[in-house]
Motif scaffolding. Structure first.
Motif: not given
Length: 225
Positions: A59-61, A79-80, A118-122
């Motif tokens: 997901g993206t945080v 924030e999201k 944003p930071t994406t965890w993949r």
């Protein structure tokens, strides 16, 4: 390299995912806004929460960090959400521990401000990570009914307490053991493998397997010891 010490139950670690963090770099300072310093170094593969990896969560945080006039973070807010609490929590934890900024400037003076990104965890399947998984049977209190515990670093699958107990639970009585440990240790390339703790006692059995990637991208293994 896959190293198995005191191996008892038949358990092969599943391919382990690693985290790839994609974050839009900020290279130009903006008036009234802080500029992150080497943002890509904040996150490491080992930072991916084990719970999220096991569940296959990605997901993206979108986070907002409050930055003091000295360039250090003072607070972090989500924030999201990514939809996975452990990924959200890990994001702010890492930012608070590792982030550093060039502070925002107003009229030539550094001031407190905020930064949002944003930071994406993949996950990427099939790539192992360094770590270990140990199941410990402690016979100190009761040789017939040893206490069982698990010690783990990284996302490495190993046998359960029930599996080890079913195979070796009687060793306390028959062998006079005070402790029995089944350890799976995974290392990459030429890294030194984790060999356990000194108070675990002498090694009872040992298996070593080298894993190689072939030209077609598939993996093959060779038992070397």
């Amino acid at each position: 390299m896959l190293i198995a010490f005191l191996a008892a139950a038949a358990a092969t670690p599943a391919p382990q995912p690693v985290r790839v963090v994609k974050a839009a770099p900020v290279t130009v300072a903006t008036a009234g806004k802080p500029t992150p310093i080497d943002v890509r170094s904040w996150f490491k593969a080992d930072d991916y929460p084990a719970e999220a990896q096991r569940a296959g969560k990605e997901g993206t945080v979108v986070f907002e960090v409050e930055v003091g006039a000295d360039g250090h973070p003072t607070a972090c807010h989500i924030e999201k959400s990514s939809g996975t609490p452990s990924l959200d929590d890990a994001t702010c934890k890492i930012v608070m521990e590792k982030a550093h900024f060039m502070p925002a400037m107003v009229n030539g003076k550094p001031v407190a401000s905020s930064f949002t990104q944003p930071t994406t965890w993949r996950l990427q399947g099939g790539a192992p990570t360094n770590g270990y998984f140990a199941v410990i049977l402690d016979y100190a209190k009761d040789g017939g009914q040893p206490a069982c515990s698990v010690v783990q670093k990284g996302v490495i699958d190993g046998p359960t307490c029930d599996q080890v107990l079913s195979h070796y639970g009687s060793y306390g009585k028959t062998e006079g053991l005070t402790k029995f440990v089944e350890l799976l240790s995974v290392t990459l390339r030429d890294a030194e493998p984790y060999r356990g703790e000194t108070d675990w006692g002498r090694r009872y059995a040992f298996t070593s397997v080298d894993l190689y990637l072939t030209e077609d991208g598939k993996s093959s293994c060779v038992v070397v010891a």
